[in-house]
Design a protein around this motif. Structure first.
Motif: not given
Ligand SMILES: Nc1ncnc2c1ncn2[C@@H]1O[C@H](COP(=O)(O)O)[C@@H](O)[C@H]1O
Ligand SMILES: Nc1ncnc2c1ncn2[C@@H]1O[C@H](COP(=O)(O)O)[C@@H](O)[C@H]1O
Ligand SMILES: Nc1ncnc2c1ncn2[C@@H]1O[C@H](COP(=O)(O)O)[C@@H](O)[C@H]1O
Ligand SMILES: Nc1ncnc2c1ncn2[C@@H]1O[C@H](COP(=O)(O)O)[C@@H](O)[C@H]1O
Ligand SMILES: [Mg+2]
Ligand SMILES: [Mg+2]
Ligand SMILES: [Mg+2]
Ligand SMILES: [Mg+2]
Ligand SMILES: [Mg+2]
Ligand SMILES: [Mg+2]
Ligand SMILES: [Mg+2]
Ligand SMILES: [Mg+2]
Lengths: 217, 217, 217, 217, 217, 217, 217, 217
Positions: E144-145, E147, E177, E180, G3, G191, G193, G199, G203, H147, H150, H177, H179-181, H183-191
């Motif tokens: 995934r990301e 990190a 991702a 990268e 959360r 946004t 993915n 997700v 959110q 990172a 996340t 990278a 931005l893609e990170g 979008l792929q985050s293991c945590s809940v977030l938007t971008t």
């Protein structure tokens, strides 16, 4: 082992002085120097440095193409019994085609330039087909949608080398569509990278050398 | 005007029956049929259809490569006085190299296969260099990082055609790094698309035809 | 406001039952249903559902293309005084071209199909040029390097719509080079996405409607 | 916890004054400053600022590489009992290789630079193989098709780190083919990003530190 | 010159019989065989073939990881005085991490596996930091990301190798991702391609070999 | 066969003198010249050259759009009985829309410009819908997310041509998202490449010509 | 620290048994389990495992969406004083929108589903605007050209979260154009993915939690 | 309907005079103007134009960030009972974070800036966690491997918005990278898109408005 291909100095990313130094060294050691992608300042620096070294060396600049060719007084250009046609779709394709032509000529091939025969006006290339058929190897330079190499390879028997040119804007621009078109061609042909006139001309020259050697057997 | 290249039928995306019909038509009209990328069912259908049409036709299948070649009883394979070397880096590259070899042979060239000479073990290709130098045109099949065509083109005088193979996983996988490596090569060479054994073999065959014709002059 | 374009149901990603239900609803409410990209099971489900609903409805399946067209007994196909040519480069391009043809016909245009005129053999398209010139709008389907739309747009006066087809393997494959070639074309033309026969046929149909209306003024 | 890696200041995107301020702070707090990717104005600003702060500090500029290294008068460079080889394919690769060399040296490794051993001329790298084998860790800088890291990793036992360089134009240019080649290598090696000389040199330095510590046990 | 790295056979794209044949040859000639990415049928074929050849050979299969390791009766696993930590972010990363662990172990390193320490829950990796610090080289697998490698390289002194894993869907998915992210890391680390557990483990093993040799001096 | 489309000279990549020469030639031979993407120096050079040639020629410059149009004294602009609407989402889209408008007008269509109707404020385009419905062909210029062509094609019956504009930064910027949005549109429309105002305007002009001819029948 | 977001198990890449085990553990330890992207076999395995563990647990499967929700007998769903609207453009967008809705509901929000309001028919979304304005947070699912989130964010005051859906074929297909459209939107929105319903719903649920807590102050 | 978001003028691609004119209009009609991405000349032009219009207007420039904010004398900044935290990983991320902070503040939120807490040094962000937890919405700006968002979303309960920053060179550079990170985050977030500080700050402001309204109920 340089396969008859002239020592070439890619001017981009080097200072005029650096290029001039490399060129005079090549001239000294191999009797010849070929500079590609030179701007005017670099071309001038090379021409002047060559003049300083030996007044008998000849220098030929083509500032539109960005090439400088220097020959030592006693350098003898090979003369192959084989011909290369360099075909270009539009005006924007001419400098890249010109780089290919210079290299093929330096390898010793007879070079025939055929310009402005893009496929949006089919008559032009059809009218020139017999002339293209004279060649032992054919380089076809085209940008944007790059349809011309496919059409030419459908018209001639000799091996065809596509030379995609970095024209066109937007998606597929900068020669990408033309390169992918060569890779996907319905006709049999091989390709070089975008704007790689040196490589296309050199490969055509290698084929000419092989044919010339066979003719000489 | 097929330039001596056999009429080839790309089996992918066609049913076995469709391919068999196209193959028998080609056999009837040109005395030969070449099917590429056939799975076993398609190859069997072609073989059987050809057998039905004329018992005297010969059929040659290579299921690993996916090619079927059929010749009418009276078909005479051209025999060129010219050689093509087909070099492959690893075992995974062999089938694609095989497709190139079949086509070059059908055009009439003498074909020499040199396998398993990947650059991770330099001695292998260095040991085979003299053998590769016998050829009038060289096809070099390599996947993953695709370093072999660059190395071979540094060792021989004949024109080299890179044939990238769709091996490798992750970024640059499926032959993409190998293709880009050919486009970026420090040696002079031209390339075909990933896995395009047919095109590489046909272009090598066209060079062999040109050399053969020159030898015959 | 559907602009005379039939209600179309894209079958991909739906179950046969879902598509059949959507089709009968469309048939009930608009007198017509057009299903695209249906596999055989879906096409059969649609045909059977339509037969159940009203025995007088007509159903036309084309399994190679993946379309199903149903008309209510009293549905009257519009008949435009305008023609659309649908040109295809190779056999692999025919199904996608067929989808375009079905849509244009359902909008009411007279449709002329011209197949197998790829640019690797120029005579074919040149020989058909006068026939293409009869049309008020032209759809040109081509995959791989996609050179045909550029060539056709250089031969005719009517608006040309490129229809890239998802053929070709390796870099630029799956119709990408063909789409980019349309975007980069040296001729004036517009394009739809890869394999979007429905959209190309519908846009050609809209032009035919405009011409028909103008003729009727 | 800096692992013995010098505090490095990336000059790009900062004004000369900002970089100079960051460098003097690093010098004050850690006894050392390393500036990378500095243009001449920035390098001059740093040199002058360091001179102002303490006349006993030493400053070393390499304007081709774009690095500035400053040591406080009492700074003692670590001296590891371990060696790093930094190998470069061509002239264009030298500055990036130089950045790696500076960092490895600042970590305390003995650094051996081996230049101009690109694979288009195999003899060169083969001739230097024994010298490369002296090292405990090897950095291999190469642009364009980036074949050199794969070849080197086939010749030595030590861990090899590929350092792709942003040379080459067209598709796969700017170091992309070289990076993908490293990721796809048939030999065992790891890679850093294009032009990331600092990272490659630092990782080689970390390996040298581990080896040095083991030797000291 | 295999640098102590076991002869590895990538099973993908080969038939079970082919892999089994290659494995028994490797076993015969080197005393050991390592098959990677084997499905169950292939693993079974290898296990059975090895059993047939010599009943004293040992075979170890891990079907989740897809590896098969075979040792001849008299094969002696090297035992290095050096440790490799293999850290994994989540459950999905475990098989790829496992491939790395197998290779490092076969090279002779002591391997410590630390699982389920993804950065969405920071305490986990912080709690394990001292354990990771025991190792001479560290492999960090994350998808995934991706990190985790950056965080780990901020916590330890030893060289860190990122091992991106092909998890995640949508843009940047399939490990892109994560790769990268490794290339862009703010910490010093090197990377291998997505899912290249074999390469990461082998590079860590090469570092362990260097450290072991130094300890032995 | 220029289909009534004016001979257009793309100024980019040519010197002011070259463009001026091409323009005067076009003026001489066709009675008209259209220069696109000209900077101020080029536009001035063209205007002055045209003035020199014939004082009776008219010249019209639009420096924001970058076009120069010259007509010979006796040139008669075709006057079609057909209208083209050119719709633009925001201020940044206006110049590209303007290029389309100039070309359509030169082909002879009546052109209606409708600006500043982006979808973030739906009322604007809804309020203008009836005005757009007057046209026989519609060009819709929009950058960034490019939603406007889809919305317009849902509001009108005439054929719609999307004209993506190179606005927007980050991923999908420079018009890429807008182009892909046109290719993926849920409404029926065709597209040109990013910033290809000339092509969009010319295609709309070709439709206007077809409608005009039909009206005249 | 979760959360209020339910422990979610992504079923893809795990066996039914593995997912069932993880689900019963989550049920035991947190009173709840949420499985996403489960196929029918996995959903059945989870349902059966949950039934075995405690007959009083409730299980809710939605096989179209691929979610399974299990609550322990004594689990009390939080009930927030806050609403989330989940808007979907077309039928194909419904399952992904459904995943978002399930998660938001499990966090405790009141969820309002508004389907089939794609922008090709503007009246639909305009007619529903007041209903969408009731929500404290809005998720907008759309595939293909993804214009709907931009339009909705122009109509409401609440924060909008775009949820691109993997529909569409060809270039920009599989949700890529929709994601890029969200990133390039002229309206303010964030946004997730492609297909990341989990997700987006989570959110929106976090915003609802914040609003609920503020209302309770 | 601007949702409390200030009318913002993107300076890029406009002349200083154009921006100044747009700013004074916004000031006149809405009592406020916000200019983003202005260079010094543009910022000066705006400041001077605003001073001319009304001496009582206030102007605030931040040349590092590129923003200019002007308020009419009688403009009253909304004051929300809600807080936004803007967290930045490194110095290079500060200007983009600053743009987000300005917008959130103009919407009326209390804004807390937390800088220099990149994950390569975990203690920093862990030490600031309680401070971040004070906020009702969190923006996290980070470039390169991105990172930090996340990690932060794993530490706080409030909704997190990732703000990728265009730092980093090579593959995955320019914020890709990061931005893609997100979008792929293991945590809940938007971008939001790369460098879209305005959008991130505005979305955080919309959440703050919702929370403020709920608090006021
Ligand atoms: N394996 C192949 N790769 C690329 N081109 C091929 C291949 N096999 C056949 N072709 C070419 O594709 C043409 C036939 O395409 P088709 O009409 O689709 O069978 C032939 O005339 C060949 O030039
Ligand atoms: N083959 C196709 N390619 C592209 N668009 C299509 C196709 N078939 C139908 N459509 C369009 O997609 C819409 C229906 O999508 P759906 O609601 O998913 O069935 C129709 O109204 C058509 O405009
Ligand atoms: N899982 C793997 N990933 C990457 N490289 C591998 C893997 N397994 C084996 N290799 C390498 O690939 C080479 C063998 O390739 P092959 O000849 O195709 O079996 C071995 O010598 C290894 O260096
Ligand atoms: N459909 C989904 N899409 C994205 N993330 C998900 C999804 N379902 C679960 N997750 C997240 O992925 C984490 C679990 O991943 P895993 O350990 O592979 O099951 C959960 O904690 C969720 O935060
Ligand atoms: Mg062209
Ligand atoms: Mg290889
Ligand atoms: Mg084609
Ligand atoms: Mg190189
Ligand atoms: Mg991860
Ligand atoms: Mg727009
Ligand atoms: Mg949509
Ligand atoms: Mg960062």
């Amino acid at each position: 082992r340089r396969r008859g291909i002239p020592e070439a100095i890619l001017a981009e990313g080097k200072t005029p002085a650096e290029v001039a130094a490399l060129a005079t060294t090549a001239l000294d050691t191999t009797g010849r120097a070929l500079v590609t992608r030179a701007d005017e300042a670099t071309a001038a620096a090379v021409a002047s440095a060559v003049g300083d070294v030996g007044p008998d060396a000849t220098v030929e600049r083509d500032d539109r193409i960005g090439t400088v060719v220097a020959h030592a007084a006693d350098f003898e250009l090979p003369s192959l019994d084989a011909a290369v046609a360099v075909v270009a779709a539009g005006t924007a394709d001419a400098p890249v085609a010109g780089e290919a032509a210079v290299v093929a000529r330096e390898i010793g091939a007879t070079v025939d330039r055929i310009d402005d025969v893009g496929v949006a006006n089919l008559d032009r290339i059809v009218d020139q087909a017999d002339r293209v058929r004279e060649a032992d190897a054919v380089v076809v330079a085209a940008g944007r949608e790059g349809a011309l190499p496919t059409v030419v390879a459908g018209l001639v028997d000799a091996p065809v080398i596509a030379l995609p040119v970095s024209t066109g804007y937007g998606v597929g621009g900068e020669g990408v569509a033309a390169l992918e078109g060569a890779l996907q061609s319905c006709s049999v042909l091989t390709t070089v990278n975008v704007d790689a006139g040196f490589v296309a001309g050199a490969q055509a020259g290698l084929i000419a050398r092989a044919v010339d050697a066979a003719r000489a057997e």
